[in-house]
Design a protein around this motif. Structure first.
Motif, short mmCIF file in Angstrom:
data_model
loop_
_atom_site.label_atom_id
_atom_site.label_comp_id
_atom_site.label_asym_id
_atom_site.label_seq_id
_atom_site.Cartn_x
_atom_site.Cartn_y
_atom_site.Cartn_z
N LYS A 1 -7.90 9.25 1.21
CA LYS A 1 -7.95 8.09 2.10
C LYS A 1 -8.09 6.80 1.29
O LYS A 1 -7.41 5.81 1.57
CB LYS A 1 -9.11 8.23 3.10
N VAL A 2 -8.96 6.81 0.30
CA VAL A 2 -9.13 5.62 -0.55
C VAL A 2 -7.83 5.32 -1.29
O VAL A 2 -7.39 4.16 -1.35
CB VAL A 2 -10.31 5.81 -1.54
N LEU A 3 -7.19 6.34 -1.84
CA LEU A 3 -5.93 6.13 -2.56
C LEU A 3 -4.83 5.65 -1.61
O LEU A 3 -4.04 4.77 -1.97
CB LEU A 3 -5.50 7.41 -3.26
N GLN A 4 -4.81 6.20 -0.41
CA GLN A 4 -3.81 5.77 0.57
C GLN A 4 -4.01 4.30 0.94
O GLN A 4 -3.05 3.53 0.98
CB GLN A 4 -3.91 6.65 1.81
N GLU A 5 -5.25 3.90 1.18
CA GLU A 5 -5.54 2.51 1.50
C GLU A 5 -5.21 1.59 0.33
O GLU A 5 -4.70 0.49 0.51
CB GLU A 5 -7.00 2.34 1.91
N THR A 6 -5.48 2.06 -0.88
CA THR A 6 -5.16 1.28 -2.08
C THR A 6 -3.65 1.07 -2.18
O THR A 6 -3.18 -0.04 -2.43
CB THR A 6 -5.69 1.98 -3.35
N CYS A 7 -2.89 2.13 -1.97
CA CYS A 7 -1.42 2.04 -2.02
C CYS A 7 -0.89 1.11 -0.93
O CYS A 7 0.02 0.32 -1.17
CB CYS A 7 -0.79 3.42 -1.89
N ASN A 8 -1.46 1.22 0.26
CA ASN A 8 -1.04 0.34 1.35
C ASN A 8 -1.30 -1.13 1.00
O ASN A 8 -0.47 -2.00 1.27
CB ASN A 8 -1.76 0.69 2.65
N TYR A 9 -2.44 -1.38 0.40
CA TYR A 9 -2.77 -2.75 0.01
C TYR A 9 -1.81 -3.27 -1.06
O TYR A 9 -1.31 -4.39 -0.99
CB TYR A 9 -4.21 -2.83 -0.48
N ILE A 10 -1.50 -2.43 -2.04
CA ILE A 10 -0.56 -2.81 -3.09
C ILE A 10 0.81 -3.09 -2.49
O ILE A 10 1.48 -4.07 -2.85
CB ILE A 10 -0.50 -1.74 -4.19
N ARG A 11 1.25 -2.25 -1.55
CA ARG A 11 2.54 -2.48 -0.88
C ARG A 11 2.54 -3.82 -0.14
O ARG A 11 3.54 -4.54 -0.18
CB ARG A 11 2.85 -1.35 0.10
N SER A 12 1.43 -4.13 0.53
CA SER A 12 1.37 -5.41 1.25
C SER A 12 1.43 -6.58 0.27
O SER A 12 2.06 -7.61 0.58
CB SER A 12 0.13 -5.48 2.14
N LEU A 13 0.81 -6.44 -0.89
CA LEU A 13 0.89 -7.49 -1.90
C LEU A 13 2.32 -7.65 -2.41
O LEU A 13 2.79 -8.78 -2.61
CB LEU A 13 -0.07 -7.19 -3.06
N HIS A 14 3.01 -6.52 -2.61
CA HIS A 14 4.41 -6.59 -3.05
C HIS A 14 5.26 -7.31 -1.99
O HIS A 14 6.11 -8.14 -2.34
CB HIS A 14 4.97 -5.19 -3.30
N ARG A 15 5.05 -7.00 -0.72
CA ARG A 15 5.81 -7.66 0.35
C ARG A 15 5.52 -9.17 0.36
O ARG A 15 6.42 -9.99 0.53
CB ARG A 15 5.47 -7.05 1.71
N GLU A 16 4.27 -9.52 0.14
CA GLU A 16 3.90 -10.94 0.12
C GLU A 16 4.56 -11.66 -1.05
O GLU A 16 5.06 -12.77 -0.90
CB GLU A 16 2.38 -11.07 0.03
N VAL A 17 4.60 -11.02 -2.20
CA VAL A 17 5.25 -11.61 -3.37
C VAL A 17 6.74 -11.79 -3.10
O VAL A 17 7.33 -12.83 -3.41
CB VAL A 17 5.01 -10.74 -4.63
N GLU A 18 7.38 -10.77 -2.50
CA GLU A 18 8.80 -10.86 -2.16
C GLU A 18 9.05 -12.03 -1.21
O GLU A 18 9.98 -12.81 -1.40
CB GLU A 18 9.28 -9.57 -1.50
N ASP A 19 8.20 -12.15 -0.19
CA ASP A 19 8.35 -13.22 0.78
C ASP A 19 8.21 -14.59 0.12
O ASP A 19 9.02 -15.49 0.36
CB ASP A 19 7.31 -13.06 1.90
N LEU A 20 7.20 -14.74 -0.70
CA LEU A 20 6.99 -16.02 -1.39
C LEU A 20 8.14 -16.34 -2.34
O LEU A 20 8.58 -17.49 -2.44
CB LEU A 20 5.66 -16.02 -2.13
N SER A 21 8.65 -15.33 -3.01
CA SER A 21 9.78 -15.52 -3.91
C SER A 21 11.02 -15.96 -3.14
O SER A 21 11.74 -16.88 -3.55
CB SER A 21 10.06 -14.23 -4.68
N ASP A 22 11.25 -15.32 -1.99
CA ASP A 22 12.40 -15.70 -1.15
C ASP A 22 12.25 -17.14 -0.65
O ASP A 22 13.22 -17.90 -0.65
CB ASP A 22 12.54 -14.75 0.04
N ARG A 23 11.05 -17.50 -0.25
CA ARG A 23 10.81 -18.86 0.25
C ARG A 23 11.01 -19.90 -0.86
O ARG A 23 11.58 -20.97 -0.64
CB ARG A 23 9.44 -18.97 0.88
#
Length: 93
Positions: A47-69
């Motif tokens: 569960k901790v690893l899953q939450e960690t991975c989910n958080y990392i994925r959300s950070l990647h999405r945020e970076v992609e969004d900011l890069s696109d903007r």
């Protein structure tokens, strides 16, 4: 822009050393042990690893969004302006 982003991702990934990865894994293991101790073994490692991975994925999405903007902003500015130079320097980091 996708070519730039690919190179940027590769360089940022390759800049992480084995020692840094080992240190991060060690910190995560410590965190898991600490959570277990505080919650009397009710937190699973998966569960901790899953939450960690989910958080990392959300950070990647945020970076992609900011890069696109930033790319859109660069496309809408005069290519030779100071503002465009600042945006280009941000994209290359």
């Amino acid at each position: 822009m996708s070519g730039r982003r690919s190179r940027s991702k590769q360089s940022s990934v390759s800049s992480i050393t084995d020692n840094q990865i080992t240190d991060l894994v060690s910190k995560l293991q410590h965190l898991i042990l600490e959570l277990r101790r505080r919650r009397f073994d009710k937190v699973s490692t998966s569960k901790v690893l899953q939450e960690t991975c989910n958080y990392i994925r959300s950070l990647h999405r945020e970076v992609e969004d900011l890069s696109d903007r930033l790319s859109q902003l660069l496309a809408s500015t005069d290519g030779g302006s100071d503002q465009a130079a600042i945006i280009r320097s941000l994209l290359m980091q």
